[in-house]
Write a protein that holds these residues in place. Structure first.
Motif, PDB file in Angstrom:
ATOM      1  N   SER A  54       8.064  12.804   8.201  1.00 57.95           N
ATOM      2  CA  SER A  54       6.887  12.299   8.901  1.00 57.95           C
ATOM      3  C   SER A  54       5.859  13.420   8.914  1.00 57.95           C
ATOM      4  N   VAL A  55       4.621  13.090   9.219  1.00 52.46           N
ATOM      5  CA  VAL A  55       3.572  14.093   9.394  1.00 52.46           C
ATOM      6  C   VAL A  55       2.836  13.746  10.681  1.00 52.46           C
ATOM      7  N   MET A  56       2.834  14.686  11.602  1.00 52.31           N
ATOM      8  CA  MET A  56       2.259  14.457  12.942  1.00 52.31           C
ATOM      9  C   MET A  56       2.918  13.244  13.597  1.00 52.31           C
ATOM     10  N   LYS A  57       4.233  13.118  13.379  1.00 54.82           N
ATOM     11  CA  LYS A  57       5.050  12.035  13.932  1.00 54.82           C
ATOM     12  C   LYS A  57       4.617  10.650  13.429  1.00 54.82           C
ATOM     13  N   SER A  58       3.959  10.617  12.296  1.00 55.79           N
ATOM     14  CA  SER A  58       3.476   9.359  11.728  1.00 55.79           C
ATOM     15  C   SER A  58       4.149   9.092  10.390  1.00 55.79           C
ATOM     16  N   ARG A  59       4.302   7.799  10.064  1.00 55.28           N
ATOM     17  CA  ARG A  59       4.869   7.412   8.773  1.00 55.28           C
ATOM     18  C   ARG A  59       3.832   7.351   7.657  1.00 55.28           C
ATOM     19  N   ILE A  60       2.549   7.449   7.990  1.00 55.97           N
ATOM     20  CA  ILE A  60       1.524   7.333   6.942  1.00 55.97           C
ATOM     21  C   ILE A  60       1.319   8.702   6.271  1.00 55.97           C
ATOM     22  N   VAL A  61       2.398   9.141   5.636  1.00 52.58           N
ATOM     23  CA  VAL A  61       2.455  10.465   5.023  1.00 52.58           C
ATOM     24  C   VAL A  61       1.365  10.640   3.965  1.00 52.58           C
ATOM     25  N   GLY A  62       1.095   9.579   3.206  1.00 55.20           N
ATOM     26  CA  GLY A  62       0.107   9.677   2.143  1.00 55.20           C
ATOM     27  C   GLY A  62      -1.318   9.843   2.636  1.00 55.20           C
ATOM     28  N   ILE A  63      -1.591   9.376   3.842  1.00 53.97           N
ATOM     29  CA  ILE A  63      -2.929   9.541   4.421  1.00 53.97           C
ATOM     30  C   ILE A  63      -3.183  11.001   4.771  1.00 53.97           C
ATOM     31  N   PHE A  64      -2.136  11.690   5.227  1.00 48.77           N
ATOM     32  CA  PHE A  64      -2.300  13.043   5.756  1.00 48.77           C
ATOM     33  C   PHE A  64      -2.014  14.152   4.748  1.00 48.77           C
ATOM     34  N   THR A  65      -1.536  13.805   3.556  1.00 49.91           N
ATOM     35  CA  THR A  65      -1.029  14.801   2.618  1.00 49.91           C
ATOM     36  C   THR A  65      -1.752  14.726   1.281  1.00 49.91           C
ATOM     37  N   ALA A  66      -2.101  15.885   0.727  1.00 45.88           N
ATOM     38  CA  ALA A  66      -2.703  15.954  -0.607  1.00 45.88           C
ATOM     39  C   ALA A  66      -2.120  17.161  -1.324  1.00 45.88           C
ATOM     40  N   GLY A  67      -2.238  17.172  -2.662  1.00 51.67           N
ATOM     41  CA  GLY A  67      -1.740  18.332  -3.376  1.00 51.67           C
ATOM     42  C   GLY A  67      -1.543  18.085  -4.851  1.00 51.67           C
ATOM     43  N   ASN A  68      -1.012  19.114  -5.504  1.00 56.08           N
ATOM     44  CA  ASN A  68      -0.701  19.049  -6.935  1.00 56.08           C
ATOM     45  C   ASN A  68       0.591  19.815  -7.162  1.00 56.08           C
ATOM     46  N   SER A  69       0.814  20.315  -8.381  1.00 55.16           N
ATOM     47  CA  SER A  69       2.062  21.034  -8.655  1.00 55.16           C
ATOM     48  C   SER A  69       2.093  22.422  -8.019  1.00 55.16           C
ATOM     49  N   TYR A 129       0.844  -1.205   0.000  1.00 51.52           N
ATOM     50  CA  TYR A 129       0.000   0.000   0.000  1.00 51.52           C
ATOM     51  C   TYR A 129       0.877   1.252   0.000  1.00 51.52           C
ATOM     52  N   LEU A 130       1.502   1.483  -1.141  1.00 51.47           N
ATOM     53  CA  LEU A 130       2.481   2.558  -1.253  1.00 51.47           C
ATOM     54  C   LEU A 130       1.858   3.930  -1.047  1.00 51.47           C
ATOM     55  N   GLY A 131       0.619   4.103  -1.505  1.00 57.64           N
ATOM     56  CA  GLY A 131      -0.037   5.396  -1.395  1.00 57.64           C
ATOM     57  C   GLY A 131      -0.316   5.822   0.025  1.00 57.64           C
ATOM     58  N   VAL A 132      -0.304   4.867   0.937  1.00 56.97           N
ATOM     59  CA  VAL A 132      -0.505   5.191   2.352  1.00 56.97           C
ATOM     60  C   VAL A 132       0.714   5.937   2.902  1.00 56.97           C
ATOM     61  N   TYR A 133       1.872   5.649   2.336  1.00 57.49           N
ATOM     62  CA  TYR A 133       3.124   6.142   2.900  1.00 57.49           C
ATOM     63  C   TYR A 133       3.745   7.303   2.134  1.00 57.49           C
ATOM     64  N   GLY A 134       3.095   7.756   1.069  1.00 60.64           N
ATOM     65  CA  GLY A 134       3.704   8.835   0.307  1.00 60.64           C
ATOM     66  C   GLY A 134       2.705   9.639  -0.504  1.00 60.64           C
ATOM     67  N   PHE A 135       3.178  10.775  -0.970  1.00 62.19           N
ATOM     68  CA  PHE A 135       2.432  11.685  -1.829  1.00 62.19           C
ATOM     69  C   PHE A 135       3.310  12.022  -3.030  1.00 62.19           C
ATOM     70  N   ALA A 136       2.730  12.008  -4.234  1.00 68.17           N
ATOM     71  CA  ALA A 136       3.502  12.295  -5.449  1.00 68.17           C
ATOM     72  C   ALA A 136       2.826  13.382  -6.264  1.00 68.17           C
ATOM     73  N   SER A 137       3.632  14.276  -6.809  1.00 67.64           N
ATOM     74  CA  SER A 137       3.168  15.262  -7.780  1.00 67.64           C
ATOM     75  C   SER A 137       4.195  15.321  -8.906  1.00 67.64           C
ATOM     76  N   ASP A 138       3.971  16.208  -9.859  1.00 65.15           N
ATOM     77  CA  ASP A 138       4.916  16.342 -10.965  1.00 65.15           C
ATOM     78  C   ASP A 138       6.163  17.117 -10.572  1.00 65.15           C
ATOM     79  N   ARG A 139       6.227  17.581  -9.318  1.00 59.70           N
ATOM     80  CA  ARG A 139       7.377  18.375  -8.888  1.00 59.70           C
ATOM     81  C   ARG A 139       8.161  17.760  -7.740  1.00 59.70           C
ATOM     82  N   VAL A 140       7.484  16.960  -6.902  1.00 63.68           N
ATOM     83  CA  VAL A 140       8.156  16.420  -5.723  1.00 63.68           C
ATOM     84  C   VAL A 140       7.371  15.213  -5.203  1.00 63.68           C
TER      85      VAL A 140
END
Length: 227
Positions: free
Chosen positions: A51-66, A13-24
């Motif tokens: 980390s986000v809020m001291k958690s590794r589930i960065v993708g759960i807590f993060t959203a965005g675009n370019s 479940y890679l999306g749980v642990y990360g966030f991807a955009s066209d820049r970073v």
């Protein structure tokens, strides 16, 4: 290669642990350099480990675009400064914006590319308007396949989108109009319909969970514009 299978410490479940955009890409801390190199090679953008809020589930807590990255209001100051400093050092002119809401699982609740954003109906209309302003795109509130967690049931980039297999034809047309890309239904990780939780994708490539089958990969490539 524009697509690779990978696991993060045996999790598909890679999306749980990360966030991807066209820049970073933002990724959880502690992954091996070998796995980080795969992500860099496929997505072709720099990685910030955090980390986000001291958690590794960065993708759960993060959203965005370019244009911007949205994080919960409760992110630790040190984490926010680390991401801001890393963006500056990488020469990426991109804002990271804490968002004040009772809802913190922003990655699960926001689906966006550089042309539009779909946010969960759990957000108020005013919150939805603010998210659209932060991301610099048209925004709509809604559900997909009866799920309010629109970020976990979908993946959308500036080249295409993949959505929960129970999405209706009307929903697919609506999403195509909102995101200005072709959108298809599909699964990952041997039939998991929550495709947003299964992969990291941008316009350059996609890293999918290691349990994803060959037929699923073909559909993912088609949906995200690589065929």
């Amino acid at each position: 290669m524009h697509i690779e299978r990978l696991d993060f410490e045996n999790s598909p479940y890679l999306g749980v642990y990360g966030f991807a955009s066209d820049r970073v890409v933002l990724l959880r801390e502690g992954l091996s350099e070998k796995k980080l190199e795969v992500v860099r090679d496929v997505l072709k953008v720099p990685i910030i480990e955090t980390s986000v809020m001291k958690s590794r589930i960065v993708g759960i807590f993060t959203a965005g675009n370019s244009n911007a990255i949205i994080v919960p209001w409760y992110i630790w100051d040190a984490e926010l400064e680390h991401i801001q400093n890393s963006l500056r050092e990488l020469g990426i002119d991109m804002e990271i914006m804490p968002f004040k809401s009772r809802l913190t699982a922003l990655g699960n609740l926001i689906l966006t590319n550089d042309r539009g954003a779909l946010v969960s109906k759990e957000f108020t209309r005013e919150e939805a308007r603010k998210i659209g302003e932060m991301l610099g795109v048209e925004v709509e509130r809604g559900i997909i396949a009866d799920y309010t967690a629109v970020g976990s049931v979908g993946v959308v980039t500036n080249k295409g989108g993949l959505i929960h297999p129970e999405a209706t034809d009307e929903e697919l047309e609506w999403l195509r109009d909102l995101f200005k890309v072709d959108v298809y239904i599909g699964t990952a990780n041997m039939g998991v319909p929550f495709v947003g939780s299964c992969m990291l994708a941008n316009s350059h490539g996609v890293v999918v969970g290691h349990m994803t089958t060959g037929p699923e990969i073909v559909k993912i490539e088609e949906a995200l514009g690589f065929l």
